[in-house]
Design a protein around this motif. Structure first.
Motif, PDB file in Angstrom:
ATOM      1  N   CYS A  99      34.955  58.448  51.342  1.00 43.03           N
ATOM      2  CA  CYS A  99      34.880  59.804  51.900  1.00 43.03           C
ATOM      3  C   CYS A  99      35.684  59.910  53.192  1.00 43.03           C
ATOM      4  O   CYS A  99      36.373  60.907  53.424  1.00 43.03           O
ATOM      5  CB  CYS A  99      33.425  60.188  52.148  1.00 43.03           C
ATOM      6  N   LEU A 103      38.862  62.445  53.727  1.00 44.90           N
ATOM      7  CA  LEU A 103      38.883  63.454  54.789  1.00 44.90           C
ATOM      8  C   LEU A 103      40.102  63.283  55.696  1.00 44.90           C
ATOM      9  O   LEU A 103      40.749  64.264  56.080  1.00 44.90           O
ATOM     10  CB  LEU A 103      37.604  63.369  55.616  1.00 44.90           C
ATOM     11  N   TRP A 107      42.990  66.076  56.122  1.00 41.91           N
ATOM     12  CA  TRP A 107      43.245  66.591  57.474  1.00 41.91           C
ATOM     13  C   TRP A 107      44.712  66.407  57.856  1.00 41.91           C
ATOM     14  O   TRP A 107      45.372  67.339  58.313  1.00 41.91           O
ATOM     15  CB  TRP A 107      42.331  65.867  58.466  1.00 41.91           C
ATOM     16  N   ALA A 261      34.438  67.180  50.976  1.00 40.19           N
ATOM     17  CA  ALA A 261      35.638  67.885  51.450  1.00 40.19           C
ATOM     18  C   ALA A 261      35.474  69.396  51.352  1.00 40.19           C
ATOM     19  O   ALA A 261      35.868  70.132  52.270  1.00 40.19           O
ATOM     20  CB  ALA A 261      36.866  67.429  50.661  1.00 40.19           C
TER      21      ALA A 261
END
Length: 283
Positions: A99, A103, A107, A261
């Motif tokens: 995870c 992310l 980003w 997300a």
């Protein structure tokens, strides 16, 4: 004249004329509504609204002050946010990095409107991953004897970074009631189960024991009640009798990453409004 884009979120007891009043308030200040969504919860009698607008009044402090006066007779709870401001975020993780990695990639590629300020972990496993994204990494070991001191240090980092969002990206420590209260409404957890089934530890083992045909993941707000915070997003993957615990775990990682997300994206775009133990999400 340059116009500043804002996002206004609000909730209040429902009554006739709220949309008209909000639209009039914005019009009087040179506001142009670009996007609007609303919801009336008949079970609770509450009204929810999210509006994106451009406004000639570029001073957010002045606009907030005027909004507070406007909101009082409606008993409104309001939030006003600059639409182009990325959300300051701290991510917490333990030893499962799927995870976190997802992310960070989203980003960095512009898919999440975040400003990731720090990564906090009770293990050292992902300091190199953090360094590759030029994000400060804080290793804070946690034990029963040091839990209070560790959480004090975690909160110090969160506050120092001005974090509006804390993401528990498979952070496998139960937060104290005190820290949960301090992070209320701004901490999102990913639980590797389709809640409310299989709460607590080792949900894939619990699911395997029950022979489930669907495994899932749940992103929810953190509360003092373990795995019972308001749910933001969920998804499932199909399983069958041939799947081992290891198979379920591997399958579940993709679902966890996608669910977290989506929840983080909606929160960072101010699309999630809490409605008691539930959420209203303007997608």
């Amino acid at each position: 004249m340059n116009h500043q884009a804002y996002i206004l979120t609000l909730s209040c007891p429902d009554r006739p004329g709220i949309v008209h009043a909000v639209s009039g308030f914005l019009l009087e200040r040179g506001g142009n509504i670009e996007e609007a969504a609303q919801y009336n919860d008949r079970a609770t009698g509450l009204f929810f609204m999210r509006v994106r607008f451009a406004c000639e009044l570029s001073d957010p402090l002045e606009l907030r002050a005027q909004l507070q006066v406007f909101a009082e007779p409606f008993q409104m709870r309001c939030g006003l946010h600059a639409a182009d401001a990325p959300m300051r975020t701290v991510i917490m993780v333990s030893r499962e990095g799927h995870c976190l990695n997802d992310l960070l990639f989203r980003w960095k590629t512009g898919l999440l409107p975040l400003d990731i300020r720090a990564i906090v972990s009770n293990h050292r496993d992902f300091y190199q991953l953090a360094a590759s994204y030029n994000v400060p990494f804080h290793h804070i070991p946690v034990s029963a004897a040091t839990k209070a001191q560790a959480e004090a240090r975690q909160l110090e980092i969160i506050d120092a970074e001005g974090a509006e969002l804390v993401v528990l990206a498979r952070y496998m420590q139960v937060l104290s009631d005190d820290l949960c209260r301090k992070l209320e409404g701004r901490a999102i957890n990913i639980h590797h189960s389709f809640l409310p089934s299989f709460k607590g530890a080792k949900p894939y083992y619990q699911a395997h024991e029950r022979g489930v045909k669907l495994i899932g993941a749940t992103a929810h707000y953190v509360t003092a009640a373990l795995d019972e915070g308001p749910i933001i997003e969920q998804d499932v993957a199909r399983a069958d009798h041939s799947k081992t615990v290891e198979d379920l775990t591997a399958m579940g990682r993709d679902t966890e990453s996608q669910v977290l997300a989506r929840a983080v994206k909606w929160h960072s775009e101010h699309r999630v409004l809490q409605n008691g133990h539930k959420t209203v999400i303007f997608k």
